[in-house]
Design a protein around this motif. Structure first.
Motif, short mmCIF file in Angstrom:
data_model
loop_
_atom_site.label_atom_id
_atom_site.label_comp_id
_atom_site.label_asym_id
_atom_site.label_seq_id
_atom_site.Cartn_x
_atom_site.Cartn_y
_atom_site.Cartn_z
N ARG A 199 -5.07 -9.87 11.81
CA ARG A 199 -5.15 -9.04 10.51
C ARG A 199 -6.63 -8.54 10.48
O ARG A 199 -6.95 -7.59 9.77
CB ARG A 199 -4.52 -9.81 9.36
CG ARG A 199 -4.47 -8.87 8.20
CD ARG A 199 -3.50 -9.85 7.15
NE ARG A 199 -3.71 -8.81 5.87
CZ ARG A 199 -2.78 -9.28 4.79
NH1 ARG A 199 -2.03 -10.31 4.85
NH2 ARG A 199 -2.90 -8.56 3.89
N ASP A 200 -7.52 -9.83 10.54
CA ASP A 200 -9.12 -9.31 10.49
C ASP A 200 -9.49 -8.34 11.29
O ASP A 200 -10.10 -7.46 10.93
CB ASP A 200 -9.65 -10.65 10.59
CG ASP A 200 -9.70 -11.63 9.28
OD1 ASP A 200 -9.17 -11.51 8.37
OD2 ASP A 200 -9.72 -12.93 9.59
N ILE A 203 0.74 -1.12 -0.12
CA ILE A 203 0.09 -0.15 -0.01
C ILE A 203 0.66 1.16 0.02
O ILE A 203 1.55 1.55 0.86
CB ILE A 203 -0.92 0.06 1.30
CG1 ILE A 203 -1.85 -1.13 1.28
CG2 ILE A 203 -1.83 1.28 1.20
CD1 ILE A 203 -2.43 -1.43 2.54
N GLU A 245 -5.72 -2.64 5.82
CA GLU A 245 -6.14 -2.47 4.41
C GLU A 245 -6.81 -1.48 4.26
O GLU A 245 -7.00 -0.67 3.26
CB GLU A 245 -6.26 -3.76 3.56
CG GLU A 245 -5.08 -4.65 3.60
CD GLU A 245 -4.98 -5.73 4.71
OE1 GLU A 245 -4.60 -6.79 4.38
OE2 GLU A 245 -5.78 -5.50 5.89
N LYS A 246 -8.11 -1.63 4.92
CA LYS A 246 -9.44 -0.93 4.78
C LYS A 246 -8.77 0.44 5.57
O LYS A 246 -9.45 1.58 4.77
CB LYS A 246 -10.44 -1.38 5.66
CG LYS A 246 -11.19 -2.45 4.93
CD LYS A 246 -12.33 -2.78 5.68
CE LYS A 246 -13.14 -3.98 5.05
NZ LYS A 246 -14.24 -4.36 5.53
N LEU A 247 -8.11 0.59 6.56
CA LEU A 247 -7.79 1.99 7.18
C LEU A 247 -6.93 2.81 6.14
O LEU A 247 -7.13 4.08 6.14
CB LEU A 247 -6.90 1.64 8.38
CG LEU A 247 -6.26 2.72 9.36
CD1 LEU A 247 -7.46 3.60 9.86
CD2 LEU A 247 -5.40 2.28 10.04
N TRP A 248 -5.96 2.27 5.33
CA TRP A 248 -4.99 2.94 4.56
C TRP A 248 -5.50 3.07 3.00
O TRP A 248 -4.79 3.82 2.40
CB TRP A 248 -3.84 2.23 4.80
CG TRP A 248 -3.18 2.84 6.07
CD1 TRP A 248 -3.01 1.79 7.19
CD2 TRP A 248 -2.62 3.77 6.50
NE1 TRP A 248 -2.25 2.38 8.32
CE2 TRP A 248 -2.04 3.51 7.96
CE3 TRP A 248 -2.45 4.89 5.82
CZ2 TRP A 248 -1.56 4.43 8.49
CZ3 TRP A 248 -1.86 5.98 6.59
CH2 TRP A 248 -1.20 5.92 7.92
N GLN A 249 -6.31 2.14 2.61
CA GLN A 249 -6.71 2.38 1.24
C GLN A 249 -8.10 3.23 1.16
O GLN A 249 -8.84 3.50 1.99
CB GLN A 249 -7.12 0.84 0.82
CG GLN A 249 -5.77 0.31 0.47
CD GLN A 249 -6.10 -1.07 -0.09
OE1 GLN A 249 -7.01 -1.83 -0.11
NE2 GLN A 249 -4.87 -1.61 -0.59
N TYR A 258 -7.71 -5.66 13.03
CA TYR A 258 -7.29 -4.45 12.86
C TYR A 258 -7.47 -3.80 11.45
O TYR A 258 -7.57 -2.71 11.31
CB TYR A 258 -5.87 -4.35 13.04
CG TYR A 258 -5.52 -4.42 14.41
CD1 TYR A 258 -5.99 -3.35 15.29
CD2 TYR A 258 -4.94 -5.61 15.12
CE1 TYR A 258 -5.62 -3.46 16.71
CE2 TYR A 258 -4.91 -5.35 16.49
CZ TYR A 258 -5.35 -4.41 17.29
OH TYR A 258 -5.20 -4.45 18.58
N GLN A 259 -7.57 -4.74 10.34
CA GLN A 259 -8.19 -4.32 8.96
C GLN A 259 -7.46 -3.23 8.57
O GLN A 259 -7.81 -2.15 8.01
CB GLN A 259 -9.53 -3.99 8.86
CG GLN A 259 -10.33 -5.44 9.32
CD GLN A 259 -11.87 -5.04 9.00
OE1 GLN A 259 -12.19 -4.06 8.50
NE2 GLN A 259 -12.60 -6.17 9.48
#
Length: 105
Positions: free
Chosen positions: A95-96, A25, A101-105, A98-99
């Protein structure tokens, strides 16, 4: 080492250790702390620790040692700060939760 080359180096080291679900990311426009996040999953605490330890050893040998390492002893989420790249090695449950990917994308 150029940033894109260094990011590829980190991904390669994750792949060498059979890390899963590797995601890169670009956060250069969102963060002043780092330019790139590389996130991957490991199968167990031991696998997460091994992936992170391999990355630490390989980056030191490449002349780019980590600025800091957090969570290595616990093995659920290990953060390796490499300056322009911050690597996150996580167990699936963490990982599930804290997510990132959703936070930074």
């Amino acid at each position: 080492m150029k940033e894109s080359t260094f990011t590829d180096f980190v991904v390669e080291k994750f792949e060498d250790m059979k890390a899963r679900d590797i995601i890169v990311i670009d956060v250069s426009d969102k963060s002043s702390v780092t330019d790139t996040l590389v996130i991957c999953s490991g199968n167990s605490k031991r696998h997460v620790s091994s992936i992170a330890n391999n990355l630490i050893v390989e980056t030191k040998q490449a002349g780019h040692p980590p600025l800091s390492v957090e969570g290595k002893d616990a093995g659920e989420w290990v953060l390796v700060d490499l300056g322009s790249v911050v690597a996150h090695v996580m167990q699936d449950e963490t990982r599930d939760f804290y997510q990132l990917e959703k936070l930074w994308q």
